[in-house]
Write an enzyme that holds these catalytic residues in place. Structure first.
Site, PDB file in Angstrom:
ATOM      1  CG  HIS A 159      -5.170   0.142   1.750  1.00 61.57           C
ATOM      2  ND1 HIS A 159      -5.578  -0.374   2.950  1.00 61.57           N
ATOM      3  CD2 HIS A 159      -5.830  -0.566   0.801  1.00 61.57           C
ATOM      4  CE1 HIS A 159      -6.431  -1.356   2.752  1.00 61.57           C
ATOM      5  NE2 HIS A 159      -6.603  -1.500   1.444  1.00 61.57           N
ATOM      6  CG  ASP A 363       1.054   6.946   7.224  1.00 65.04           C
ATOM      7  OD1 ASP A 363       0.592   6.158   6.387  1.00 65.04           O
ATOM      8  OD2 ASP A 363       1.830   6.612   8.127  1.00 65.04           O
TER       9      ASP A 363
HETATM   10  O1  F6P Z   1      -0.419   0.647   2.682  1.00 63.35           O
HETATM   11  C1  F6P Z   1       0.357   0.862   1.595  1.00 63.35           C
HETATM   12  C2  F6P Z   1       1.137  -0.365   1.156  1.00 63.35           C
HETATM   13  O2  F6P Z   1       1.814  -0.122  -0.024  1.00 63.35           O
HETATM   14  C3  F6P Z   1       0.297  -1.594   0.969  1.00 63.35           C
HETATM   15  O3  F6P Z   1      -0.316  -1.693  -0.281  1.00 63.35           O
HETATM   16  C4  F6P Z   1       1.304  -2.657   1.209  1.00 63.35           C
HETATM   17  O4  F6P Z   1       0.744  -3.846   1.604  1.00 63.35           O
HETATM   18  C5  F6P Z   1       2.195  -2.066   2.293  1.00 63.35           C
HETATM   19  O5  F6P Z   1       2.126  -0.694   2.117  1.00 63.35           O
HETATM   20  C6  F6P Z   1       3.618  -2.567   2.277  1.00 63.35           C
HETATM   21  O6  F6P Z   1       4.260  -2.201   1.082  1.00 63.35           O
HETATM   22  P1  F6P Z   1       4.978  -3.234   0.118  1.00 63.35           P
HETATM   23  O7  F6P Z   1       3.959  -4.233  -0.311  1.00 63.35           O
HETATM   24  O8  F6P Z   1       5.511  -2.416  -0.996  1.00 63.35           O
HETATM   25  O9  F6P Z   1       6.046  -3.884   0.953  1.00 63.35           O
END
Ligand code: F6P
Length: 458
Positions: A159, A363
């Protein structure tokens, strides 16, 4: 060792986080995109419940999704999540916006937690099931699962961006990560550029992926691994209905500004929040944005990590300074919330915003840009979008800017504000084209493109 789930998603986080005894939606675009897809498939989701040392029993959500929590200890949380995932991989994959740190004990925690996630999946997946592994926190899972359960069909989706080979080669455990990924039958990225970086890396290392056949990599043991670009999107309905009269009410509460400018992000140093505040400040200084207000919603994120604390204090210092300089009693020019908001409330903000500012330095995609566009079917509003957001490939009619260049953000913002005034038809044409793109390429299409390619890949 097998369960009875024919479709399993595994991600670092479950779609809901445990806070004490209550569950709330988890932050981030991954969950926003995948939840509606999984609910429709009645699948099983394996992930961490968001609190160290907690592992509630598996349970089914009201929407019929089976949640299978994985326990992370406080030490796992620090080494695997805060350490290797978010202080090594995250900055490396975002082109070194801050300097990554590499520590052997963080790597050991990453390996260990990936093994446990893979073991949990191996237990819940039915014979021949499809398993879809998500994101940079779990890059070893495909390789481990392939060994534990060769009967499974395994997809992996990243992602976030995949960096160019020269940057990736910094990573002390680069070979292990590539071997882990190549356990999948299909590896998906948002953009062609990331897929290309990965293919170049595989063809350059000479191990364990040895040959490139179009969009395939052939592994040392002769398996063909598909590699492709699948730009993620949103569910057009996930923001719910806006409150009747909500936009007028919000604008009144803001003191009926001439222009409402909006930013919505996780508070992350990759998002360029400080840069957009500085651009706004300089435009106010020049008298170019008379009567405008900026609303910045910054969702708390990874709060114990040093670089996130630095980013937050810089943002909050700038908010205070700008309001001190340009606000008046009861009328700030920057309205700042450090909280996450419910989806339907967010919808009112999107609808009320004349200009949306999305200015990340880097991003993977940026679903906020797509959510804003989805909320403007009539073509009103304008999107200022960083060239370095994956979304810029599809939403090229936006007012694009280079977030490393303050003058470029200022120019794009001013052009957007003035364009709404002087060339509304042209602006509406551009917004309508972007809306059609998001409507016709929604998250269901993303998921079905990936899953049908995965189906064909074996
Ligand atoms: O899209 C990147 C990402 O790290 C996802 O894997 C995740 O769900 C989101 O951002 C939020 O990040 P975190 O789980 O570290 O709060």
């Amino acid at each position: 060792m097998s369960g009875d789930n024919s479709f399993v998603v595994v991600a670092n986080r479950l779609p809901v986080d445990l806070h004490g005894t209550t569950w709330t939606p988890s932050p981030g675009g991954l969950v926003a995109a995948l939840s509606p897809v999984l609910e429709r498939q009645q699948g099983c989701w394996v992930g961490w419940p968001g609190m160290p040392d907690e592992a509630p029993e598996p349970f089914r959500t009201d929407a019929g999704l089976l949640l299978h929590p994985v326990r992370l200890s406080q030490a796992d949380f620090e080494g695997f999540y805060e350490g290797f995932s978010n202080a090594s991989l995250w900055p490396l994959y975002h082109d070194l916006i801050v300097t990554p740190e590499y520590h052997r004990q963080w790597w050991a925690a990453y390996r260990d937690v990936n093994l446990r996630f893979a073991q949990e999946v191996a237990e819940v997946a039915a014979e021949g099931a499809t398993v879809w592994v998500q994101d940079y926190q779990l890059q070893l899972v495909p390789g481990i699962l392939r060994q534990l359960r060769p009967d499974l069909r395994i997809g992996f989706f990243l992602h976030i961006p995949f960096p160019c080979p020269d940057l990736f080669r910094q990573l002390p455990w680069r070979d292990e990560i590539i071997r882990g990924l190549l356990g999948a039958d299909l590896i998906g990225f948002h953009l062609e550029s990331s897929a290309r970086n990965f293919l170049d890396l595989c063809s350059g290392t000479g191990q364990p992926a040895t040959r490139r056949i179009d969009a395939h990599v052939t592994t040392g043991d002769g398996r063909r691994v598909g590699v492709g670009a699948f730009p993620i999107s949103i569910d057009m309905n996930s923001l719910g209905e806006g409150e009747d009269g909500g936009v007028d009410k919000l604008r009144r509460e803001l003191g009926d500004p001439t222009t409402v400018i909006l930013g919505v992000d996780r508070l992350d140093y990759t998002k360029g929040i400080l840069q957009r505040l500085l651009a706004f400040e300089e435009l106010l200084e020049a008298g170019a944005l008379e009567g405008a207000v900026l609303l910045q919603i910054a969702t708390p994120s990874r709060e114990r990590i040093d670089q996130y604390q630095v980013a937050r204090s810089r943002v909050e210092e700038a908010v205070g300074r700008i309001n001190g300089r340009f606000g008046s009693m009861g009328h700030p020019v920057v309205h700042y919330l450090h909280q996450s908001l419910p989806k339907n409330e967010l919808r009112t903000y999107y609808e009320a915003a004349d200009v949306m500012l999305v200015t990340p330095f880097k991003d993977g995609m940026n679903l906020v840009a797509k959510e804003y566009v989805a909320c403007h079917p009539e073509g009103d509003g304008a999107l200022v979008l960083s060239e370095f957001a994956g979304a810029a490939v599809e939403l090229h009619q936006a007012n694009l800017c280079n977030p490393f260049d303050l003058e470029s953000i200022k120019r794009a913002l001013l052009t957007a504000v003035q364009g709404l005034e002087t060339t509304p038809e042209l602006m509406a044409e551009r917004m309508t084209a972007m809306h059609a793109q998001v409507r016709d390429h929604d998250v269901d299409r993303w998921a079905s493109n990936f899953l049908s390619a995965l189906e064909k890949s074996r």
